[in-house]
Design a protein around this motif. Structure first.
Motif, PDB file in Angstrom:
ATOM      1  N   GLY A  49      -2.224  -8.645   7.518  1.00  0.00           N
ATOM      2  CA  GLY A  49      -2.892  -7.455   8.014  1.00  0.00           C
ATOM      3  C   GLY A  49      -3.977  -7.058   7.035  1.00  0.00           C
ATOM      4  N   GLY A  50      -4.551  -5.834   7.435  1.00  0.00           N
ATOM      5  CA  GLY A  50      -5.704  -5.257   6.739  1.00  0.00           C
ATOM      6  C   GLY A  50      -7.167  -5.917   7.041  1.00  0.00           C
ATOM      7  N   GLN A  51      -8.033  -5.572   6.363  1.00  0.00           N
ATOM      8  CA  GLN A  51      -9.296  -6.191   6.606  1.00  0.00           C
ATOM      9  C   GLN A  51      -9.831  -7.379   5.510  1.00  0.00           C
ATOM     10  OE1 GLN A  51     -12.508  -2.944   7.224  1.00  0.00           O
ATOM     11  NE2 GLN A  51     -10.814  -1.738   6.487  1.00  0.00           N
ATOM     12  N   LYS A  52     -10.413  -8.343   5.986  1.00  0.00           N
ATOM     13  CA  LYS A  52     -10.677  -9.567   5.234  1.00  0.00           C
ATOM     14  C   LYS A  52     -11.622  -9.121   4.167  1.00  0.00           C
ATOM     15  CE  LYS A  52     -12.731 -14.240   5.301  1.00  0.00           C
ATOM     16  NZ  LYS A  52     -12.835 -14.051   3.695  1.00  0.00           N
ATOM     17  N   ILE A  78     -11.366   1.311  -2.206  1.00  0.00           N
ATOM     18  CA  ILE A  78      -9.841   1.159  -2.097  1.00  0.00           C
ATOM     19  C   ILE A  78      -9.144   2.134  -2.660  1.00  0.00           C
ATOM     20  CG2 ILE A  78      -8.410  -0.681  -2.933  1.00  0.00           C
ATOM     21  CD1 ILE A  78     -10.336  -2.659  -2.700  1.00  0.00           C
ATOM     22  N   ILE A  79      -7.979   2.381  -2.442  1.00  0.00           N
ATOM     23  CA  ILE A  79      -7.111   3.556  -2.896  1.00  0.00           C
ATOM     24  C   ILE A  79      -6.208   2.747  -3.427  1.00  0.00           C
ATOM     25  CG2 ILE A  79      -5.724   5.382  -2.470  1.00  0.00           C
ATOM     26  CD1 ILE A  79      -7.447   5.597   0.160  1.00  0.00           C
ATOM     27  N   VAL A  80      -5.917   2.861  -4.860  1.00  0.00           N
ATOM     28  CA  VAL A  80      -5.066   2.221  -5.852  1.00  0.00           C
ATOM     29  C   VAL A  80      -3.788   3.093  -5.911  1.00  0.00           C
ATOM     30  CG1 VAL A  80      -4.842   1.214  -8.050  1.00  0.00           C
ATOM     31  CG2 VAL A  80      -7.015   1.059  -7.040  1.00  0.00           C
ATOM     32  N   ASP A  90      -6.362   0.513   2.038  1.00  0.00           N
ATOM     33  CA  ASP A  90      -7.975   0.891   2.503  1.00  0.00           C
ATOM     34  C   ASP A  90      -7.994   2.307   3.006  1.00  0.00           C
ATOM     35  OD1 ASP A  90      -7.280   0.716   5.061  1.00  0.00           O
ATOM     36  OD2 ASP A  90      -7.860  -1.254   5.293  1.00  0.00           O
ATOM     37  N   GLU A  91      -9.143   2.659   3.541  1.00  0.00           N
ATOM     38  CA  GLU A  91      -9.588   4.087   3.931  1.00  0.00           C
ATOM     39  C   GLU A  91      -9.035   4.316   5.143  1.00  0.00           C
ATOM     40  OE1 GLU A  91     -13.834   3.609   3.477  1.00  0.00           O
ATOM     41  OE2 GLU A  91     -13.751   4.810   1.643  1.00  0.00           O
ATOM     42  N   LYS A  95      -2.229  -1.321   4.160  1.00  0.00           N
ATOM     43  CA  LYS A  95      -1.581  -1.538   2.913  1.00  0.00           C
ATOM     44  C   LYS A  95      -1.567  -3.059   2.362  1.00  0.00           C
ATOM     45  CE  LYS A  95       3.535  -1.136   1.253  1.00  0.00           C
ATOM     46  NZ  LYS A  95       4.561  -0.979   1.652  1.00  0.00           N
ATOM     47  N   TYR A  96      -1.796  -3.177   1.177  1.00  0.00           N
ATOM     48  CA  TYR A  96      -2.273  -4.274   0.639  1.00  0.00           C
ATOM     49  C   TYR A  96      -1.221  -4.587  -0.884  1.00  0.00           C
ATOM     50  CZ  TYR A  96      -6.522  -3.819   3.474  1.00  0.00           C
ATOM     51  OH  TYR A  96      -7.516  -3.854   4.275  1.00  0.00           O
ATOM     52  N   GLU A  97      -0.457  -5.373  -0.790  1.00  0.00           N
ATOM     53  CA  GLU A  97       0.379  -5.537  -1.936  1.00  0.00           C
ATOM     54  C   GLU A  97       0.219  -6.988  -2.562  1.00  0.00           C
ATOM     55  OE1 GLU A  97       4.688  -4.393  -1.496  1.00  0.00           O
ATOM     56  OE2 GLU A  97       4.109  -4.639   0.652  1.00  0.00           O
TER      57      GLU A  97
END
Length: 113
Positions: A49-52, A78-80, A90-91, A95-97
């Motif tokens: 998921g998420g954007q490439k 990117i929100i850390v 991302d905005e 979610k990016y783990e």
């Protein structure tokens, strides 16, 4: 005459990046094995998921020094959530783990020779 909004400001959602804490793999691994794990993660990460484009930015940030990584995540919006980049958004709220093995080397890395 300038616009009041034209001066750069620090995003309240952005955290200052920090080096990941030391970690240990379940068993000693070689640099080649670590590289393979990282390559496999980055090859499959966009499928979760998420954007490439965000995954690409996170990869470059993970492979950069802290100052450049900070610039990359700020520029990409990117929100850390965790200062070591293990959890980001991302905005749009995706979610990016990131596992620690893509961010730093383990304490039990075996160096040949």
């Amino acid at each position: 005459m300038g616009c009041a909004g034209s001066t750069p400001k620090v995003d309240e959602n952005s955290k200052k990046l920090k080096k990941p804490k030391a970690w240990k793999h379940t068993q000693p691994i070689t640099p080649a094995q670590l590289k393979q794990m990282r390559d496999e993660f980055w090859d499959t990460a966009p499928h979760y998921g998420g954007q490439k484009e965000i995954w690409d930015a996170l990869k470059v940030a993970a492979e950069s020094d802290l100052a450049l990584a900070q610039t990359i995540v700020d520029s990409a919006g990117i929100i850390v959530s965790n200062p070591d980049m293990t959890l980001c958004y991302d905005e749009r709220g995706a979610k990016y783990e990131l596992p620690k093995y893509v961010l730093s080397e383990p304490t039990n890395l075996i160096h040949d020779g």
